[in-house]
Each structure stands twice: as C-alpha cells, then as structure tokens.
Design a protein around this motif. Structure first.
Motif, PDB file in Angstrom:
ATOM      1  N   SER A  42       0.956  -1.349   0.092  1.00  0.00           N
ATOM      2  CA  SER A  42      -0.148  -0.184   0.068  1.00  0.00           C
ATOM      3  C   SER A  42       0.830   1.370   0.153  1.00  0.00           C
ATOM      4  CB  SER A  42      -0.993   0.326   1.517  1.00  0.00           C
ATOM      5  OG  SER A  42       0.097   0.449   2.288  1.00  0.00           O
ATOM      6  N   VAL A  43       1.888   1.254   0.509  1.00  0.00           N
ATOM      7  CA  VAL A  43       2.579   2.417   1.386  1.00  0.00           C
ATOM      8  C   VAL A  43       3.606   2.045  -0.661  1.00  0.00           C
ATOM      9  CG1 VAL A  43       5.439   2.788   1.879  1.00  0.00           C
ATOM     10  CG2 VAL A  43       3.531   2.358   2.803  1.00  0.00           C
ATOM     11  N   ALA A  44       3.443   1.763  -1.220  1.00  0.00           N
ATOM     12  CA  ALA A  44       4.195   2.022  -2.505  1.00  0.00           C
ATOM     13  C   ALA A  44       3.864   2.401  -3.370  1.00  0.00           C
ATOM     14  CB  ALA A  44       4.615   0.510  -3.560  1.00  0.00           C
ATOM     15  N   ASP A  45       2.247   1.901  -3.140  1.00  0.00           N
ATOM     16  CA  ASP A  45       1.070   2.972  -4.585  1.00  0.00           C
ATOM     17  C   ASP A  45       1.189   4.128  -4.397  1.00  0.00           C
ATOM     18  OD1 ASP A  45       0.547   1.026  -5.465  1.00  0.00           O
ATOM     19  OD2 ASP A  45      -0.877  -0.263  -4.291  1.00  0.00           O
ATOM     20  N   ASN A  46       0.772   4.198  -2.614  1.00  0.00           N
ATOM     21  CA  ASN A  46       0.216   5.967  -2.183  1.00  0.00           C
ATOM     22  C   ASN A  46       2.078   6.248  -2.518  1.00  0.00           C
ATOM     23  OD1 ASN A  46      -2.178   5.633  -0.679  1.00  0.00           O
ATOM     24  ND2 ASN A  46      -0.828   4.746   1.486  1.00  0.00           N
ATOM     25  N   VAL A  47       2.632   6.089  -2.657  1.00  0.00           N
ATOM     26  CA  VAL A  47       4.544   6.967  -2.933  1.00  0.00           C
ATOM     27  C   VAL A  47       4.380   7.338  -4.740  1.00  0.00           C
ATOM     28  CG1 VAL A  47       5.608   6.345  -0.770  1.00  0.00           C
ATOM     29  CG2 VAL A  47       5.926   5.715  -2.939  1.00  0.00           C
TER      30      VAL A  47
END
Ligand SMILES: NC(=O)C1=CN([C@@H]2O[C@H](COP(=O)(O)OP(=O)(O)OC[C@H]3O[C@@H](n4cnc5c(N)ncnc54)[C@H](O)[C@@H]3O)[C@@H](O)[C@H]2O)C=CC1
Ligand SMILES: O=C([O-])CC(=O)C(=O)O
Length: 310
Positions: free
Chosen positions: A101-106
């Motif tokens: 989820s962090v990779a998608d957000n960044v």
C-alpha cells in the motif's frame, strides 16, 4: 533533490538524520502512520541543524502523501521489525500489506521516483514492490547487501586487528540469517587477500558472525538494529542522488544473471542517478555458485507466500 522516507521509526529516522548531516539531499519528508510521530522526528532532527551544521529541510507528515510529491528517491522502512528469537521471514504476514500500500501511495505523487526497499523480509518485499508497481527493474532496489557488507568488514577488521576502512569485502545472496554469502575468498586488507593473514577457521567465524549479525544485535537490543541500517540506506541514496556509480551489493531483479530468473537477490550493482545502472558479473567458484543457488531457493520459497497479496 527530494527524498521521502516512509516509516519514521528507528531505521527511517536514522536514515533521515544521516542524509541531513551529510547534506545528501536538500529536502527530506518523513511519513508515518502513527499520529504526530514523523512530525516529531523531523522537528527533533531539524533542531540539530545549527549544531551539526546542515541545510537539509526536513518535515514530517502523518500519512499525507501529497507532501511527498516530486520525490527523486523514496525509501520504504514502514512495517514491523523482528524481536529476539524471530527470523526476518516471520515478518512477511504484516509487512507485505504495508509495503504494497505504501508503494502505491508514493508512486501516485512521485511517479518517477526510485524506490529503495528496506522492510523485511527485504528480498521478498523488493520483489513484491517490483511486481505490484510494474516499475522498470532499475528503479526498485532492495537495501541489505550494503549493510551486510559493512558488518562483514567490521568483523574482518576485528579479526585482523586493523582499521575497518582498510578492509574491502562484499556480501551477496539473500538478506537472511542463513542465505547471506560473505565472499571471504575475495575480501582483502588494502588489496592483499585476507587469507594471507587469517586462517580458514578464522575466516569461517567472520562469515558466520556476519550472517547472524542482525540476529545478534536483535538479541542485544530487543528490537533490530538501526544505526548501521540507517547509514547504509543513506550511503545507497547518496550514490543515486549524486550519481556516484558506486558498486554496492543490492537486491535487484535477476534475469539470468548469476543463473537466476524472476527473483530479487543481492548482487553487486553499479548505483547511479538511474538507480541500478549495471549488475556486475563476479566470477564465483563452484562452492559459491552452489551457495547462491541454495540462497535463491530459500528466497523463492518465501516469494511463494506473496500469492495472497499479488
Ligand atoms: N533491509 C535491511 O537491511 C534492514 C531492514 N530492517 C527492517 O526495516 C523495518 C523497520 O525497522 P525499524 O525502523 O527498526 O522499525 P520501527 O518499528 O522502529 O519503525 C517502523 C515504523 O513504520 C511505521 N509504519 C507502520 N505501518 C506504516 C504504514 N502503513 N505507513 C507508514 N508508516 C508505517 C511504524 O509506525 C513505525 O514508526 C523492519 O521491517 C525491519 O525488519 C531493519 C534493519 C535493516
Ligand atoms: O536483523 C533484522 O531483523 C534487521 C535487519 O535486517 C538487519 O539488521 O540486518
């Protein structure tokens, strides 16, 4: 140059601190999920600006990714660390969802960023990031080998009783207690093979201590290490942002190199402004090749657990 570090915990904040006092980036944004935590860490580090003398601008945010927009490099340290007695692999259940989820957000806010993956189990988290984002392989780099190599040089310097900065050496393979491969055959003391000074038994002990270096510190500290990990990430980020083209062992996608396909593992890479600019092909002997294949098998087994998130 702007760097985002997701996870303002032990490793993320140490990395931000080193990047700042060494002037590696002009701007660093810390992101965390814990209310106020990243803001607090950023403020604390910024209050060193006049004593350690730096100009990097740090800020923190609780989950507002719009503040990370336009980052050149994003470091992912979010997730849980292990406790004494655990392996890194046991963290996959919680960390896989967080990293994805962090990779998608960044990427929503920094579509051109190079991503440095730190969360464990790092080789599998790097593979997950690559597969989940569809980014080209030069832009997803797992940090483990820089740290493992610095520990290797530390243990070599202790055995040699010489300064660590006079010792050269490299660790490849997986970033796991049993999957790391310290290349003792190629290690040197200012260019002279360390086998000139150390017996095979001493070299074997250095390799064994290196492989469990993270576990030893976890046992001593109650949680995993952060000073050397944070500094190792900063070292890698420096080579990217300042196009230093250092050779650093990193976990990257292998497509036939070292006899492996469709797996991220630690191999020596040239790291510059484009991320992974080249995978360096070191000629391994038969014993090292066998260790690499065994290490790959363990990492591949771990990757199989990603089926539920990918
Ligand atoms: N690859 C490597 O060489 C190394 C990897 N590690 C790994 O790095 C990770 C972080 O370690 P530490 O900093 O010691 O842990 P820590 O617990 O001190 O910090 C992790 C931070 O991530 C935050 N976080 C959790 N979920 C989040 C989310 N969805 N978004 C944003 N932030 C989130 C937490 O609130 C916490 O502040 C662990 O998985 C650890 O195993 C640690 C050392 C070396
Ligand atoms: O040992 C751990 O769990 C954290 C880590 O990856 C390291 O310090 O090498």
């Amino acid at each position: 140059m702007k760097v985002t570090i997701v996870g303002a915990g032990n490793v993320g904040a140490t990395c931000a601190d080193v990047i700042s006092y060494r002037g590696i980036a002009s701007e660093v944004v810390l992101v965390d999920i814990k209310e106020g935590f990243a803001e607090g860490k950023a403020m604390d580090i910024m209050q060193c600006a006049t004593t350690t003398v730096f100009n990097t601008q740090l800020s923190g945010t609780t989950g507002d990714y719009s503040k990370t927009a336009g980052s050149d490099v994003v470091v992912i340290t979010s997730g849980i660390p292990r406790k004494p007695g655990m392996t890194r692999e046991e963290l996959i259940g919680i960390n896989a969802g967080i990293v994805k989820s962090v990779a998608d957000n960044v990427l929503t806010h920094s579509p051109n960023a190079i991503i440095v993956v730190v969360s464990n189990p790092m080789d599998t988290m790097t593979y997950l990031t690559l597969k989940a984002t569809g980014l080209p392989k030069n832009r997803v780099i797992g940090m483990g080998g820089a740290l493992d190599s610095s520990r290797f040089k530390y243990f070599l310097s202790k055995a040699l009783d010489k300064p660590a900065n006079d010792v050269q050496g490299m660790v490849i393979g997986g970033h796991g207690d049993t999957t790391m491969i310290p290349l003792t055959r190629l290690a040197s003391y200012n260019g002279v093979p360390v086998s000139n000074f150390l017996s095979q038994a001493e070299l074997d002990k250095v390799a064994a201590d290196t492989m469990v270096g993270g576990a030893t510190l976890t046992g001593l500290l109650g949680t995993s290490a952060w000073y050397a990990p944070g500094a190792s990430v900063a070292y890698l980020v420096d080579s990217i942002l300042n196009d230093q083209k250092r050779m650093i062992p990193c976990s990257v996608l292998l497509e036939g190199e070292y006899g492996q396909e469709d797996i991220c593992m630690g191999v020596p890479c040239i790291i510059g402004k484009n991320g992974v600019e080249k995978i360096v092909d070191v000629q391994l002997n038969d014993a090292e090749k066998a260790l690499f294949a065994k290490s790959a098998e363990a990492v591949r087994n771990m990757n199989a657990d990603l089926k539920s998130v990918l």
